[in-house]
Design a protein around this motif. Structure first.
Motif, PDB file in Angstrom:
ATOM      1  N   GLY A 171     -24.930  44.127  42.548  1.00 23.09           N
ATOM      2  CA  GLY A 171     -25.271  44.026  44.335  1.00 23.09           C
ATOM      3  C   GLY A 171     -23.360  42.672  44.299  1.00 23.09           C
ATOM      4  O   GLY A 171     -23.467  43.378  45.703  1.00 23.09           O
ATOM      5  N   THR A 172     -23.273  42.049  43.879  1.00 23.49           N
ATOM      6  CA  THR A 172     -21.814  41.282  44.111  1.00 23.49           C
ATOM      7  C   THR A 172     -20.584  42.066  44.126  1.00 23.49           C
ATOM      8  O   THR A 172     -19.863  41.970  44.496  1.00 23.49           O
ATOM      9  N   GLU A 277     -31.523  41.621  49.339  1.00 21.04           N
ATOM     10  CA  GLU A 277     -32.809  41.928  49.274  1.00 21.04           C
ATOM     11  C   GLU A 277     -34.004  42.852  49.927  1.00 21.04           C
ATOM     12  O   GLU A 277     -34.785  42.638  49.880  1.00 21.04           O
ATOM     13  N   SER A 298     -29.103  45.315  46.085  1.00 18.50           N
ATOM     14  CA  SER A 298     -28.807  45.046  44.782  1.00 18.50           C
ATOM     15  C   SER A 298     -30.517  45.322  43.825  1.00 18.50           C
ATOM     16  O   SER A 298     -31.064  45.560  44.455  1.00 18.50           O
ATOM     17  N   LYS A 303     -35.527  42.196  41.668  1.00 18.89           N
ATOM     18  CA  LYS A 303     -35.319  43.040  43.156  1.00 18.89           C
ATOM     19  C   LYS A 303     -36.189  43.706  43.270  1.00 18.89           C
ATOM     20  O   LYS A 303     -37.205  44.035  41.989  1.00 18.89           O
TER      21      LYS A 303
HETATM   22  C1  LIG Z   1     -29.175  39.222  44.706  1.00 16.32           C
HETATM   23  C2  LIG Z   1     -28.656  38.876  45.663  1.00 16.32           C
HETATM   24  C3  LIG Z   1     -27.357  39.314  45.839  1.00 16.32           C
HETATM   25  C4  LIG Z   1     -26.700  40.062  44.811  1.00 16.32           C
HETATM   26  O1  LIG Z   1     -26.630  41.308  43.371  1.00 16.32           O
HETATM   27  P1  LIG Z   1     -26.503  40.905  41.859  1.00 16.32           P
HETATM   28  O2  LIG Z   1     -27.025  42.633  42.065  1.00 16.32           O
HETATM   29  O3  LIG Z   1     -27.437  40.193  41.404  1.00 16.32           O
HETATM   30  O4  LIG Z   1     -25.013  40.684  41.889  1.00 16.32           O
HETATM   31  C5  LIG Z   1     -26.573  39.476  46.740  1.00 16.32           C
HETATM   32  N1  LIG Z   1     -27.236  38.204  47.782  1.00 16.32           N
HETATM   33  C6  LIG Z   1     -28.891  38.446  47.887  1.00 16.32           C
HETATM   34  C7  LIG Z   1     -28.806  38.003  49.351  1.00 16.32           C
HETATM   35  C8  LIG Z   1     -29.434  38.455  46.294  1.00 16.32           C
HETATM   36  O5  LIG Z   1     -30.503  38.362  46.531  1.00 16.32           O
END
Ligand SMILES: *Cc1c(COP(=O)(O)O)cnc(C)c1O
Length: 501
Positions: A171-172, A277, A298, A303
């Motif tokens: 997600g990042t 989320e 993500s 998740k």
């Molecule tokens: C988990 C999360 C991310 C990042 O996702 P990753 O897949 O762990 O990099 C970004 N924003 C929010 C609000 C999250 O909870």
């Protein structure tokens, strides 16, 4: 253990051995706590103690006070589960009473529960993932890219009603690419919800841009439209309108997009929707994550559905998503040799993980229902409990309840924070994982000095949610037995706090 069950374990020193034996049988916990009238712990009594007394010819009519003196083993109410376990191992016992600062017995920890940790949100695999993964192996598509990646993109885009998607490694990574695709450059300003996980805001730093943080509103816990409007007015005056606004949908609930969308439009600023989320949630019938110019999901392990690690961007613009895929694969130009004119990244999702994602996506609606059920059971169990306030779900919102969250009441924020910490300790010492609500970005040392706009001047909503809020065990695979364990621990905690329950 409920407050009633715990009270039954506490017996006075005047109780005789026969009554103690009967109580040990009735409570079936293997231990009694001998306490004085004011609750001070005197000692513990086990079957073994009573057997030794019988062998020593102590009459069954004798009071417990006549047993050979034995200093009670106990741990203070601040101690973590590891301290209780260490004490049990050292003394070869299976129970440890917890005492408060005045020496009163307030709780009992058992070895059995410490061996069965309850997680806040653990991965929940279905039945089809292994078939998809096996297919990837059978067809030798183990490399990044491949048929599962393409299919997962199409299936997810269709699921949320968007034209196109690009699968990436997290997600990042999706947020980072999203900022680049929206043209964020060093020195630019980017707005972001303050109440979020740091992954929402880190990509602003990757781009060398300046974050400005926006408070939450109490109704949704998400970006306050009125704070956003004030921030945009300020930015226009300062001649630094943001390149985009990162709107986060927290804990499985959409922000108030009907309010936020038009404000951003008025200032000509696109929305990058962080729906990491909130996959599976909707707002006025439309999928969360489908409101921004670009939406991001993500599939991290905690998740609602997971590929062990992964992310997805969604967008209605085919060119933009094609560009996302290019940037995610080292920005390779279409030439048989490796030709490059701009900096790219290694951000693509692997075909094996996309296979897991396809299996997970099939069970997303069931996962949402299971999490909502957990939340409803918490709320029903404490419906008349004034010390707990549950995260609201306003009309038009359908939250996934990715995490079940509530705030603790108190006279002021300090009292609320102290009560929140007591609850977290009361759960942690029984090996139940719970956490404070995200610490807002404007309070993080990492972002010290970044401008921040409160919900209303003088009302810092996200800070209050952080100080008073907790996230409870919420997994779609949380068993009823484990949920009951959590509910009983919370009942015990609330009874000690003097709340009705
Ligand atoms: C988990 C999360 C991310 C990042 O996702 P990753 O897949 O762990 O990099 C970004 N924003 C929010 C609000 C999250 O909870």
């Amino acid at each position: 253990m409920t407050p009633v069950q715990f009270a039954a374990l506490c017996v006075p020193p005047a109780m005789n051995l026969r009554e103690a034996l009967a109580r040990l049988d009735a409570t079936a916990c293997g231990v009694l706590l001998v306490v004085q009238a004011d609750g001070t712990l005197v000692r513990t009594v086990t079957d073994g103690d009573l057997r030794r007394a019988a062998l020593a010819q102590v009459p069954v009519s004798a009071p417990l006070a006549q047993l050979p003196a034995q200093a009670p083993l106990s741990i203070p109410d601040q101690a973590p589960a590891a301290a209780a376990l260490a004490l049990m191992d050292k003394h070869l016992i299976d129970h440890v009473p917890v005492i408060d600062s005045s020496g009163r017995a307030i709780d009992l920890i058992t070895r059995r529960e410490l061996g069965q940790r309850v997680w806040m949100s653990s991965p929940h695999l279905g039945e089809e993932e292994s078939a998809f993964v096996a297919e990837a192996f059978r067809t030798n598509w183990i490399a990044p890219l491949g048929p599962h990646v393409d299919a997962f993109e199409k299936e997810l885009a269709a699921h949320v009603g968007m034209g196109h998607a690009a699968a990436v490694s997290s997600g990042t990574a999706a947020l980072h690419l999203g900022l680049l695709l929206l043209g964020v450059k060093p020195g630019d300003t980017v707005f972001c919800s303050s109440l979020t996980f740091v992954a929402s805001a880190n990509p602003i730093n990757y781009c060398g841009a300046w974050p400005v943080f926006i408070d939450s509103e109490p109704q949704t816990w998400n970006m306050s439209p009125q704070a956003l409007e004030r921030a945009l007015e300020w930015a226009r005056r300062e001649n630094r309108l943001p390149r985009c606004v990162i709107v986060v949908n927290l804990y499985g609930q959409s922000a108030d997009m009907d309010a936020i969308g038009p404000i951003c439009e008025k200032y000509g600023v696109p929305v990058l929707e962080d729906a990491a989320e909130s996959l599976g949630a909707s707002y006025k019938g439309r999928a969360s994550g489908s409101f921004g110019r670009i939406g991001v999901y993500s599939f991290n392990g905690n998740k609602i559905i997971t590929t062990s690690g992964g992310g997805m961007m969604v967008c209605d613009d085919a060119d933009l998503m094609a560009r996302a895929r290019k940037l995610a694969t080292q920005a390779r130009e279409p030439a048989p040799h490796y030709e490059h004119v701009e900096t790219g990244f290694n951000y693509r999702m692997s075909n094996v993980l996309a296979g897991i994602g396809r299996g997970q996506l099939k069970v997303l609606p069931q996962r949402v229902q299971a999490r909502r059920r957990v939340f409803d059971l918490y709320r029903a169990a404490f419906a008349d409990q004034p010390l707990l306030q549950w995260m609201p779900e306003p009309d038009g919102h359908y939250a996934t309840r990715w995490l079940s969250c509530c705030t603790l009441a108190g006279e002021n924020l300090d009292a609320q924070r102290a009560r929140r910490d007591r609850l977290l300790l009361a759960l942690e010492r029984h090996a139940v994982e719970a956490r404070p609500v995200w610490k807002p970005m404007h309070l993080q040392p990492l972002f010290a000095g970044a401008p921040y706009f409160e919900h209303t001047p003088g009302q810092d909503c996200s800070r209050a949610l952080f100080e008073a809020g907790v996230c409870l065990p919420s997994g779609s695979n949380l068993s009823d037995a484990d949920l009951d364990r959590v509910l009983d621990l919370m009942r015990g905690f609330l009874a000690r706090e003097g709340g009705a329950c």
